[in-house]
Design a protein around this motif. Structure first.
Motif, PDB file in Angstrom:
ATOM      1  N   VAL A 176       0.871  -1.232   0.031  1.00 26.22           N
ATOM      2  CA  VAL A 176      -0.128   0.094  -0.089  1.00 26.22           C
ATOM      3  C   VAL A 176       0.866   1.068   0.039  1.00 26.22           C
ATOM      4  CG1 VAL A 176      -2.055  -0.931   1.235  1.00 26.22           C
ATOM      5  CG2 VAL A 176      -0.192   0.216   2.405  1.00 26.22           C
ATOM      6  N   PHE A 177       2.274   1.144   0.189  1.00 27.59           N
ATOM      7  CA  PHE A 177       3.037   2.270  -0.026  1.00 27.59           C
ATOM      8  C   PHE A 177       2.841   3.092  -0.944  1.00 27.59           C
ATOM      9  CE2 PHE A 177       7.183   4.432  -0.108  1.00 27.59           C
ATOM     10  CZ  PHE A 177       7.167   5.376   0.932  1.00 27.59           C
ATOM     11  N   PRO A 178       2.576   2.520  -2.252  1.00 27.23           N
ATOM     12  CA  PRO A 178       2.422   3.634  -3.632  1.00 27.23           C
ATOM     13  C   PRO A 178       1.194   4.405  -3.440  1.00 27.23           C
ATOM     14  CG  PRO A 178       2.951   1.271  -4.285  1.00 27.23           C
ATOM     15  CD  PRO A 178       2.874   1.208  -2.671  1.00 27.23           C
ATOM     16  N   ALA A 179       0.246   3.901  -2.563  1.00 27.55           N
ATOM     17  CA  ALA A 179      -0.913   4.564  -2.235  1.00 27.55           C
ATOM     18  C   ALA A 179      -0.610   6.134  -1.616  1.00 27.55           C
ATOM     19  CB  ALA A 179      -2.007   3.839  -1.899  1.00 27.55           C
ATOM     20  N   ASN A 180       0.324   5.670  -0.501  1.00 28.05           N
ATOM     21  CA  ASN A 180       0.782   6.806   0.419  1.00 28.05           C
ATOM     22  C   ASN A 180       1.726   7.820  -0.177  1.00 28.05           C
ATOM     23  OD1 ASN A 180      -0.441   5.676   2.995  1.00 28.05           O
ATOM     24  ND2 ASN A 180       1.264   4.083   3.193  1.00 28.05           N
ATOM     25  N   VAL A 181       2.449   7.387  -1.215  1.00 26.33           N
ATOM     26  CA  VAL A 181       3.115   8.178  -1.869  1.00 26.33           C
ATOM     27  C   VAL A 181       2.317   8.913  -2.986  1.00 26.33           C
ATOM     28  CG1 VAL A 181       4.908   8.401  -4.017  1.00 26.33           C
ATOM     29  CG2 VAL A 181       5.046   6.820  -1.975  1.00 26.33           C
ATOM     30  N   ASP A 182       1.348   8.426  -3.434  1.00 25.44           N
ATOM     31  CA  ASP A 182       0.108   9.197  -4.297  1.00 25.44           C
ATOM     32  C   ASP A 182      -0.522  10.285  -3.444  1.00 25.44           C
ATOM     33  OD1 ASP A 182      -1.604   9.182  -6.758  1.00 25.44           O
ATOM     34  OD2 ASP A 182      -2.985   9.011  -5.071  1.00 25.44           O
ATOM     35  N   MET A 183      -0.855   9.923  -2.413  1.00 22.60           N
ATOM     36  CA  MET A 183      -1.721  10.901  -1.281  1.00 22.60           C
ATOM     37  C   MET A 183      -0.599  12.179  -1.161  1.00 22.60           C
ATOM     38  SD  MET A 183      -3.557   8.694   1.504  1.00 22.60           S
ATOM     39  CE  MET A 183      -4.102  10.278   2.333  1.00 22.60           C
ATOM     40  N   ALA A 184       0.682  11.722  -0.930  1.00 25.72           N
ATOM     41  CA  ALA A 184       1.737  13.063  -0.608  1.00 25.72           C
ATOM     42  C   ALA A 184       1.976  13.754  -1.777  1.00 25.72           C
ATOM     43  CB  ALA A 184       3.149  12.624  -0.086  1.00 25.72           C
ATOM     44  N   ARG A 238       3.444  10.611   6.746  1.00 29.25           N
ATOM     45  CA  ARG A 238       2.947   9.189   6.773  1.00 29.25           C
ATOM     46  C   ARG A 238       4.358   8.420   6.100  1.00 29.25           C
ATOM     47  NH1 ARG A 238      -1.545   9.747   4.588  1.00 29.25           N
ATOM     48  NH2 ARG A 238      -2.717   9.577   6.462  1.00 29.25           N
ATOM     49  N   LEU A 239       4.561   8.898   5.143  1.00 24.86           N
ATOM     50  CA  LEU A 239       5.878   7.971   4.237  1.00 24.86           C
ATOM     51  C   LEU A 239       7.070   7.378   5.349  1.00 24.86           C
ATOM     52  CD1 LEU A 239       5.926  10.072   1.145  1.00 24.86           C
ATOM     53  CD2 LEU A 239       4.709   8.262   1.514  1.00 24.86           C
ATOM     54  N   PRO A 240       7.786   8.226   5.956  1.00 24.42           N
ATOM     55  CA  PRO A 240       8.994   7.742   6.922  1.00 24.42           C
ATOM     56  C   PRO A 240       8.351   6.812   7.869  1.00 24.42           C
ATOM     57  CG  PRO A 240       8.848  10.058   7.258  1.00 24.42           C
ATOM     58  CD  PRO A 240       7.629   9.808   5.912  1.00 24.42           C
TER      59      PRO A 240
END
Length: 137
Positions: A78-86, A114-116
């Motif tokens: 799900v990390f790509p979704a977090n990157v997308d949000m940022a 959220r990313l780190p």
């Protein structure tokens, strides 16, 4: 008899709660699914079900190893979704009692923070996986 680790129980409760939230408020989670993903409802249900299953699995020593590894993989997935949000300044916005996807250039720092924070979460899950591996030897 294997003893349950308090940190494993904590991880189980965290992810079980998150999984329940996916089904209790699906519009919130669907609103943060990246536009490039073909089916936001499917993404929400699948990730929510995985969090529930693996979260519950963390609560028992016999299923903890597989569950910790599953949650580790899910967190990476799900990390790509977090990157997308940022990157795209995505915020779930409440409109007439329902959340929808809002892209706003004035987003606060929460999406970047959220990313780190994924790194200590991954470390925690890996630690639980290793501990469960040691118990099953």
């Amino acid at each position: 008899m294997q003893i349950s680790r308090p940190s494993a129980i904590g991880a189980g409760m965290l992810f079980t709660g998150a999984g329940i939230a996916h089904f209790a408020k699906p519009d919130f989670f669907e609103a943060i699914v990246p536009d490039w993903f073909p089916d936001a409802a499917l993404a929400n249900r699948a990730s929510g079900a995985a969090e529930l299953a693996f979260g519950i699995g963390m609560l028992h020593p016999r299923t903890r190893k597989l569950s910790a590894l599953g949650l580790f993989a899910l967190t990476i997935g799900v990390f790509p979704a977090n990157v997308d949000m940022a990157v795209n300044h995505v915020e779930p916005q409440l409109v007439e009692g329902r959340f929808s996807r809002s892209v706003d250039t004035a987003t606060g720092p929460a999406n970047w923070i959220r990313l780190p924070l994924q790194l200590p979460l991954l470390w925690w899950l890996w630690k639980e996986y290793r501990a469960a591996s040691a118990q099953t030897r």
